[in-house]
Design a protein around this motif. Structure first.
Motif, PDB file in Angstrom:
ATOM      1  N   LEU A 139     -52.187  16.187  26.494  1.00  0.00           N
ATOM      2  CA  LEU A 139     -51.590  17.452  26.936  1.00  0.00           C
ATOM      3  C   LEU A 139     -51.206  18.323  25.741  1.00  0.00           C
ATOM      4  O   LEU A 139     -51.532  19.512  25.684  1.00  0.00           O
ATOM      5  CB  LEU A 139     -50.347  17.133  27.781  1.00  0.00           C
ATOM      6  CG  LEU A 139     -49.619  18.300  28.426  1.00  0.00           C
ATOM      7  CD1 LEU A 139     -50.466  18.896  29.546  1.00  0.00           C
ATOM      8  CD2 LEU A 139     -48.269  17.835  28.977  1.00  0.00           C
ATOM      9  N   THR A 147     -33.406  19.607  29.162  1.00  0.00           N
ATOM     10  CA  THR A 147     -33.689  21.043  29.224  1.00  0.00           C
ATOM     11  C   THR A 147     -32.461  21.840  28.798  1.00  0.00           C
ATOM     12  O   THR A 147     -32.573  22.848  28.083  1.00  0.00           O
ATOM     13  CB  THR A 147     -34.129  21.423  30.654  1.00  0.00           C
ATOM     14  OG1 THR A 147     -35.297  20.662  30.973  1.00  0.00           O
ATOM     15  CG2 THR A 147     -34.430  22.894  30.772  1.00  0.00           C
ATOM     16  N   PHE A 195     -39.330  17.815  39.396  1.00  0.00           N
ATOM     17  CA  PHE A 195     -38.520  17.169  38.356  1.00  0.00           C
ATOM     18  C   PHE A 195     -37.090  17.688  38.378  1.00  0.00           C
ATOM     19  O   PHE A 195     -36.864  18.899  38.440  1.00  0.00           O
ATOM     20  CB  PHE A 195     -39.153  17.438  36.989  1.00  0.00           C
ATOM     21  CG  PHE A 195     -38.355  16.925  35.823  1.00  0.00           C
ATOM     22  CD1 PHE A 195     -38.377  15.582  35.491  1.00  0.00           C
ATOM     23  CD2 PHE A 195     -37.572  17.788  35.081  1.00  0.00           C
ATOM     24  CE1 PHE A 195     -37.632  15.111  34.421  1.00  0.00           C
ATOM     25  CE2 PHE A 195     -36.830  17.331  34.002  1.00  0.00           C
ATOM     26  CZ  PHE A 195     -36.860  15.989  33.675  1.00  0.00           C
ATOM     27  N   TYR A 229     -42.586  13.109  39.968  1.00  0.00           N
ATOM     28  CA  TYR A 229     -42.316  14.550  39.830  1.00  0.00           C
ATOM     29  C   TYR A 229     -43.579  15.294  39.434  1.00  0.00           C
ATOM     30  O   TYR A 229     -43.662  16.500  39.549  1.00  0.00           O
ATOM     31  CB  TYR A 229     -41.170  14.823  38.845  1.00  0.00           C
ATOM     32  CG  TYR A 229     -41.401  14.423  37.408  1.00  0.00           C
ATOM     33  CD1 TYR A 229     -42.261  15.152  36.595  1.00  0.00           C
ATOM     34  CD2 TYR A 229     -40.740  13.334  36.856  1.00  0.00           C
ATOM     35  CE1 TYR A 229     -42.465  14.803  35.269  1.00  0.00           C
ATOM     36  CE2 TYR A 229     -40.934  12.969  35.532  1.00  0.00           C
ATOM     37  CZ  TYR A 229     -41.799  13.714  34.750  1.00  0.00           C
ATOM     38  OH  TYR A 229     -41.988  13.363  33.440  1.00  0.00           O
ATOM     39  N   PHE A 230     -44.591  14.541  38.949  1.00  0.00           N
ATOM     40  CA  PHE A 230     -45.824  15.222  38.563  1.00  0.00           C
ATOM     41  C   PHE A 230     -46.915  15.052  39.611  1.00  0.00           C
ATOM     42  O   PHE A 230     -48.088  15.262  39.332  1.00  0.00           O
ATOM     43  CB  PHE A 230     -46.301  14.740  37.188  1.00  0.00           C
ATOM     44  CG  PHE A 230     -46.279  13.255  36.986  1.00  0.00           C
ATOM     45  CD1 PHE A 230     -47.363  12.492  37.359  1.00  0.00           C
ATOM     46  CD2 PHE A 230     -45.169  12.633  36.425  1.00  0.00           C
ATOM     47  CE1 PHE A 230     -47.357  11.123  37.165  1.00  0.00           C
ATOM     48  CE2 PHE A 230     -45.150  11.265  36.227  1.00  0.00           C
ATOM     49  CZ  PHE A 230     -46.246  10.497  36.599  1.00  0.00           C
ATOM     50  N   GLY A 252     -45.350  22.592  31.611  1.00  0.00           N
ATOM     51  CA  GLY A 252     -44.688  21.641  32.510  1.00  0.00           C
ATOM     52  C   GLY A 252     -43.404  22.266  33.027  1.00  0.00           C
ATOM     53  O   GLY A 252     -42.306  21.803  32.769  1.00  0.00           O
ATOM     54  N   CYS A 253     -43.571  23.358  33.789  1.00  0.00           N
ATOM     55  CA  CYS A 253     -42.434  24.247  34.084  1.00  0.00           C
ATOM     56  C   CYS A 253     -41.506  23.735  35.162  1.00  0.00           C
ATOM     57  O   CYS A 253     -40.381  24.236  35.294  1.00  0.00           O
ATOM     58  CB  CYS A 253     -42.960  25.630  34.462  1.00  0.00           C
ATOM     59  SG  CYS A 253     -44.081  25.596  35.886  1.00  0.00           S
ATOM     60  N   GLY A 254     -41.944  22.756  35.989  1.00  0.00           N
ATOM     61  CA  GLY A 254     -41.086  22.355  37.103  1.00  0.00           C
ATOM     62  C   GLY A 254     -40.761  23.570  37.967  1.00  0.00           C
ATOM     63  O   GLY A 254     -41.620  24.423  38.216  1.00  0.00           O
ATOM     64  N   PRO A 292     -52.873  24.428  35.170  1.00  0.00           N
ATOM     65  CA  PRO A 292     -53.387  24.497  33.795  1.00  0.00           C
ATOM     66  C   PRO A 292     -54.732  25.197  33.666  1.00  0.00           C
ATOM     67  O   PRO A 292     -54.957  25.923  32.696  1.00  0.00           O
ATOM     68  CB  PRO A 292     -53.500  23.016  33.385  1.00  0.00           C
ATOM     69  CG  PRO A 292     -52.567  22.290  34.292  1.00  0.00           C
ATOM     70  CD  PRO A 292     -52.499  23.071  35.567  1.00  0.00           C
ATOM     71  N   PRO A 321     -36.796  26.556  35.217  1.00  0.00           N
ATOM     72  CA  PRO A 321     -35.596  26.979  34.476  1.00  0.00           C
ATOM     73  C   PRO A 321     -35.917  27.553  33.099  1.00  0.00           C
ATOM     74  O   PRO A 321     -35.325  28.570  32.702  1.00  0.00           O
ATOM     75  CB  PRO A 321     -34.750  25.693  34.379  1.00  0.00           C
ATOM     76  CG  PRO A 321     -35.702  24.555  34.617  1.00  0.00           C
ATOM     77  CD  PRO A 321     -36.748  25.112  35.541  1.00  0.00           C
ATOM     78  N   ASN A 366     -40.270  20.818  27.954  1.00  0.00           N
ATOM     79  CA  ASN A 366     -39.658  19.515  28.166  1.00  0.00           C
ATOM     80  C   ASN A 366     -40.804  18.691  28.732  1.00  0.00           C
ATOM     81  O   ASN A 366     -41.044  18.698  29.936  1.00  0.00           O
ATOM     82  CB  ASN A 366     -38.491  19.640  29.148  1.00  0.00           C
ATOM     83  CG  ASN A 366     -37.833  18.302  29.445  1.00  0.00           C
ATOM     84  OD1 ASN A 366     -38.344  17.251  29.071  1.00  0.00           O
ATOM     85  ND2 ASN A 366     -36.712  18.336  30.142  1.00  0.00           N
ATOM     86  N   PRO A 367     -41.588  18.042  27.880  1.00  0.00           N
ATOM     87  CA  PRO A 367     -42.888  17.531  28.328  1.00  0.00           C
ATOM     88  C   PRO A 367     -42.742  16.296  29.235  1.00  0.00           C
ATOM     89  O   PRO A 367     -41.745  15.592  29.204  1.00  0.00           O
ATOM     90  CB  PRO A 367     -43.594  17.188  27.013  1.00  0.00           C
ATOM     91  CG  PRO A 367     -42.509  16.948  26.023  1.00  0.00           C
ATOM     92  CD  PRO A 367     -41.353  17.816  26.437  1.00  0.00           C
ATOM     93  N   PRO A 368     -43.796  16.074  30.025  1.00  0.00           N
ATOM     94  CA  PRO A 368     -43.760  14.970  30.998  1.00  0.00           C
ATOM     95  C   PRO A 368     -44.042  13.622  30.326  1.00  0.00           C
ATOM     96  O   PRO A 368     -45.140  13.090  30.412  1.00  0.00           O
ATOM     97  CB  PRO A 368     -44.866  15.355  31.984  1.00  0.00           C
ATOM     98  CG  PRO A 368     -45.847  16.129  31.152  1.00  0.00           C
ATOM     99  CD  PRO A 368     -45.049  16.858  30.119  1.00  0.00           C
ATOM    100  N   ASP A 421     -47.888  24.133  35.516  1.00  0.00           N
ATOM    101  CA  ASP A 421     -47.564  22.796  36.023  1.00  0.00           C
ATOM    102  C   ASP A 421     -48.700  22.324  36.920  1.00  0.00           C
ATOM    103  O   ASP A 421     -49.508  23.133  37.395  1.00  0.00           O
ATOM    104  CB  ASP A 421     -46.245  22.816  36.821  1.00  0.00           C
ATOM    105  CG  ASP A 421     -45.506  21.489  36.755  1.00  0.00           C
ATOM    106  OD1 ASP A 421     -44.425  21.424  36.153  1.00  0.00           O
ATOM    107  OD2 ASP A 421     -46.037  20.483  37.294  1.00  0.00           O
ATOM    108  N   VAL A 422     -48.762  21.000  37.120  1.00  0.00           N
ATOM    109  CA  VAL A 422     -49.752  20.441  38.036  1.00  0.00           C
ATOM    110  C   VAL A 422     -49.173  20.256  39.439  1.00  0.00           C
ATOM    111  O   VAL A 422     -49.912  19.980  40.381  1.00  0.00           O
ATOM    112  CB  VAL A 422     -50.266  19.069  37.535  1.00  0.00           C
ATOM    113  CG1 VAL A 422     -51.127  19.239  36.286  1.00  0.00           C
ATOM    114  CG2 VAL A 422     -49.114  18.100  37.265  1.00  0.00           C
TER     115      VAL A 422
END
Ligand SMILES: C[S@@+](CC[C@H](N)C(=O)[O-])C[C@H]1O[C@@H](n2cnc3c(N)ncnc32)[C@H](O)[C@@H]1O
Length: 215
Positions: free
Chosen positions: A154, A54, A45, A13-14, A76-78, A126, A81, A141-143, A99-100
């Motif tokens: 991070l 979340t 994610f 997801y990252f 880490g916004c995905g 970032p 939401p 909601n960290p990775p 987010d990356v």
């Protein structure tokens, strides 16, 4: 199937640029007494539903007041939401959604427009956040799955960017190290409260220590 990446085989997801086709998915949920309908997609994610962690964060942490202004960070916004809920409850704030994963950032742009907050949600990588910007609140909601050292790096990069009176809200599953992360943060001088615990998730409230009053 891995539910964290929308059931996609090859991508994390990252991943910066997921190779999986970006099939759109509608994610509906309620937060802060409002209904949200956001667009998600494979390769990000929890693409198919609001992540349970979340959901606990948005239910248990103290959402910003309607009068909150300044900058908020969704780290880490995905697909966005948390950023969308923050922008909805704090209409005078600017929300930086970082987010990356470039597909995730494109989804945040679209979702910001959907909730009519396109002018107040900045979805960026970032390195595109102005270096002198400080945040009234950091939400994440960290990775966890990037690995402990990377996760510490991070948080070590972003938590010091809280305003002196700012607060960070983190959600971490207990079985993925929520308690050890709290201990690690305390060792580095942060004040960490276990604000809530639900469905195996810890909601951590992180603040800077009060400055010492010279005697
Ligand atoms: C657990 S997911 C949470 C996503 C979203 N906030 C949600 O609640 O559905 C963590 C996110 O952090 C992102 N991420 C991974 N490494 C990152 C980094 N170095 N900087 C910023 N975001 C990162 C991942 O791509 C992923 O979208």
């Amino acid at each position: 199937m891995n539910p964290e990446n929308g059931g996609v085989g090859g991508d994390h997801y990252f991943s910066a640029n997921p190779v999986t086709p970006a099939r759109s998915v509608e994610v509906e949920f309620e937060a802060a007494g409002r209904a949200f309908a956001l667009t998600s997609a494979a390769g990000v994610f929890s693409a198919a539903r609001l992540d349970p962690g979340t959901a606990v964060l948005l239910r248990k942490a103290v959402l910003p007041a309607a009068t909150t202004s300044g900058a908020l960070l969704d780290l880490g916004c995905g697909y966005g939401p948390i950023a969308c809920v923050l922008a909805a409850v704090a209409p005078s704030a600017t929300v930086w959604a970082v987010d990356v994963n470039e597909r995730a950032l494109r989804l945040v742009h679209a979702n910001a427009e959907r909730i009519r907050a396109g002018d107040r949600i900045r979805a960026v990588g970032p390195d595109a956040v102005p270096p002198d910007l400080r945040f009234a609140e950091i939400w994440s909601n960290p990775p966890i799955r990037i690995g402990k050292d990377e996760l510490h790096g991070l948080l070590g990069r972003w938590l010091p960017r809280l305003e002196p009176t700012g607060t960070a809200w983190l959600v971490v599953a207990r079985h993925l190290g929520g308690d050890s992360l709290a201990a690690w943060l305390r060792e580095r001088g942060w004040v960490v409260q276990r604000h809530a615990s639900q469905r195996g998730f810890r909601v951590l409230q992180v603040t800077a220590p009060a400055p010492e009053i010279p005697s």
